[in-house]
Design an enzyme around this catalytic site. Structure first.
Site, PDB file in Angstrom:
ATOM      1  N   LYS A   1      -7.949  11.884 -37.232  1.00 46.89           N
ATOM      2  CA  LYS A   1      -7.893  11.703 -35.779  1.00 46.89           C
ATOM      3  C   LYS A   1      -6.617  10.931 -35.441  1.00 46.89           C
ATOM      4  O   LYS A   1      -6.217  10.034 -36.208  1.00 46.89           O
ATOM      5  CB  LYS A   1      -9.133  10.920 -35.352  1.00 46.89           C
TER       6      LYS A   1
ATOM      7  N   SER B   1     -14.992  11.060 -28.477  1.00 49.77           N
ATOM      8  CA  SER B   1     -13.589  11.344 -28.343  1.00 49.77           C
ATOM      9  C   SER B   1     -12.975  12.066 -29.546  1.00 49.77           C
ATOM     10  O   SER B   1     -11.900  12.644 -29.419  1.00 49.77           O
ATOM     11  CB  SER B   1     -12.839  10.029 -28.128  1.00 49.77           C
TER      12      SER B   1
ATOM     13  N   SER C   1     -18.275   8.259 -30.676  1.00 46.68           N
ATOM     14  CA  SER C   1     -17.239   9.287 -30.789  1.00 46.68           C
ATOM     15  C   SER C   1     -17.179  10.069 -32.088  1.00 46.68           C
ATOM     16  O   SER C   1     -16.411  11.021 -32.186  1.00 46.68           O
ATOM     17  CB  SER C   1     -15.870   8.661 -30.553  1.00 46.68           C
TER      18      SER C   1
HETATM   19  N1  GLN Z   1     -17.680   7.974 -24.970  1.00 54.75           N
HETATM   20  C1  GLN Z   1     -17.531   6.583 -25.272  1.00 54.75           C
HETATM   21  C2  GLN Z   1     -16.404   5.988 -24.465  1.00 54.75           C
HETATM   22  O1  GLN Z   1     -15.734   6.710 -23.795  1.00 54.75           O
HETATM   23  C3  GLN Z   1     -17.330   6.397 -26.751  1.00 54.75           C
HETATM   24  C4  GLN Z   1     -15.945   6.535 -27.199  1.00 54.75           C
HETATM   25  C5  GLN Z   1     -15.747   6.228 -28.644  1.00 54.75           C
HETATM   26  O2  GLN Z   1     -16.689   6.099 -29.408  1.00 54.75           O
HETATM   27  N2  GLN Z   1     -14.485   6.097 -29.024  1.00 54.75           N
HETATM   28  O3  GLN Z   1     -16.201   4.801 -24.497  1.00 54.75           O
END
Ligand code: GLN
Length: 476
Positions: free
Chosen positions: A76, A151, A175
């Site tokens: 990532k 994400s 994420s």
């Molecule tokens: N969807 C969550 C956020 O936007 C989790 C994101 C993540 O785990 N990086 O904060």
């Protein structure tokens, strides 16, 4: 070449000499090429991966290869890989090149894994759909009109579409687990501090965890045992010894388990097929002699607000370092120092990141600090205590990972609150720091994958992985 279900199968074929690492890399590169429209990779290190594959093929022949020889991994775009671009899918890091390797990446390389490229994600890992990337959305491979989750959407699709065997992502509020669920693969978020965060672009430091995607629990166990553990570059990392997860996974743990599932599993708000599929597993677990009970989690309504107050507060502080001074994007329309900061940040950050910085700065501001930030810290502590109480009586908590299966691109983009609600079930494990996994659990009527989430107690990754393997077995 066939698509391999697990790295063990790859290793067998490598040992037998029926395939080589070079063949494998070529296979993944051709899939990446063929499915370029999914927008998964921001950089593909084709030549480099091919020449490294040759080196590792030689090591295999001479019996000097490491534990992960032949494992092709995607990263990532939040993990530092020395001399390669790193920009958290943001314009603000345009042109930035990593000066060093993240500890997790270094350990993969030391074990002879091959890194194939850098994967698209939501900007600074903020999002649940991969629509917030400065490089455009990633598409779900099953239905290109749907999101892959976020994400770490690129990392999940890469595994799903056989563009690499394993991806490393990051999980701050779901994420890794949420896109794993939307894409029908396995995604593990270990206990907070199990894996060093050195070289991971910070979003919310007290929540951030590196996580692992693969098609099999075995691969996840193997990679975890390589990358986890003490690290002099991260003072928050745990010194607890790393267990031999991959070997111990096969010895199994046959004791009957005590399992809790949360009352919200019966809620009408949950997509019915998710409920049905998870209950099917629960019934099988009961038939096998495990005890399964419903539990009420009294603080459910507070988990999401606690997460979004604390995560945005930490983000506003972490992201203050991106100011256009020493690296990254600098506005060309500046007149003085202050306008340079303002314009560089306004042009460099996307809308969602700006929203989070504003929210976080607000909850940290002198007049609201106690009302929001301090209060959320206290609630976080209580949520952890209550969750730990459940885990004193039960081995695992079972719950959905998402309220719905993969939604349509654009479905929630106009309403950020609606998007945040999609994180309802995923943020708890981050708020309390516990290990959690998402494993595939059937499909809905549109053929979209459903994920089942299991949470275990601190540092019980081995138990969690064994149980996941057991559930996947039950499901077959
Ligand atoms: N969807 C969550 C956020 O936007 C989790 C994101 C993540 O785990 N990086 O904060």
């Amino acid at each position: 070449m066939k698509s391999y279900a697990s790295f063990r199968e790859i290793q067998n074929d490598l040992q037998r000499g029926t395939i080589s690492c070079h063949d494998l890399v070529r296979h993944y590169l051709s899939n990446i090429d063929e499915k370029a429209h999914l927008n998964v990779f921001l950089s593909v290190y084709a030549d480099e991966a091919l020449s490294r594959a040759k080196e590792i093929d030689h090591k295999i022949k001479t019996g000097t290869a490491g534990k992960l020889a032949g494992l092709v991994v995607g990263l990532k775009d939040v993990l530092a890989y020395k001399d390669h671009p790193l920009q958290a899918s943001s314009k603000i890091l345009n042109g930035f090149i990593s000066q060093y390797n993240a500890t997790a990446v270094q350990r993969l390389l030391d074990a002879d894994a091959i890194i194939i490229g850098r994967q698209n994600c939501d900007e600074f890992a903020m999002g649940s759909s991969n629509e917030n990337s400065a490089f455009g959305p990633v598409l779900n491979d099953i239905d290109n009109t749907r999101v892959p989750g976020g994400s770490s959407g690129g990392s999940a699709v890469a595994v799903m579409a056989d563009m690499c065997q394993v991806s490393l992502g990051s999980d701050t509020g779901g994420s890794v687990r949420q896109p794993a669920a939307f894409c029908g693969v396995v995604g593990l978020k270990p206990t907070y501090s199990r894996i060093s965060r050195f070289g991971l672009v910070a979003y919310a430091s007290s929540f951030d965890c590196i996580g692992i995607f693969s098609k099999s629990v075995e691969d996840v166990a193997l990679v975890l045992e390589v990358i986890a553990g003490a690290d002099e570059f991260d003072s928050t990392v745990s010194l607890q010894p790393v267990q031999p997860y991959s070997e111990a996974l096969h010895t199994g743990n046959t004791q009957k388990k005590r399992i809790a599932y949360i009352r919200e599993l019966t809620s009408e708000a949950l997509q019915p097929e998710i409920r049905e599929n998870i209950f099917r597993v629960i019934n099988k677990l009961k038939q096998e002699g495990n005890s399964v009970e419903e539990v009420e989690f009294p603080l459910m309504d507070y988990i999401l607000p606690t997460y979004y107050i604390l995560a945005t507060a930490e983000a506003s502080s972490n992201l203050s370092r991106f100011d256009g001074v020493r690296y990254g994007h600098r506005s060309e329309r500046t007149t003085d120092l202050e306008s340079m900061y303002k314009k560089s940040r306004s042009e460099g950050f996307g809308k969602e990141v700006q929203r989070r910085i504003l929210l976080g700065t607000f909850v940290l501001s002198a007049s609201y600090y106690d009302a929001y930030y301090t209060k959320a810290q206290k609630v976080r502590r209580i949520i952890r205590e209550k969750t730990k109480e459940i885990l004193k009586k039960f081995d695992f908590i079972v719950m959905p990972i998402t309220p719905t299966t993969a939604f349509k691109i654009g479905e929630h983009t106009d309403n950020p609150l609606e998007m945040y609600l999609a994180d309802l079930f995923s943020v708890q494990a981050n708020v309390v720091g516990l290990p959690a996994i998402s494993i595939p659990c059937g499909k809905d009527k549109n053929g979209l994958p459903i994920g089942l989430q299991v949470i275990a107690d601190d540092f019980e990754e081995l138990k969690l992985l064994q149980f996941s393997k057991y559930i996947i077995g039950l499901n077959q």
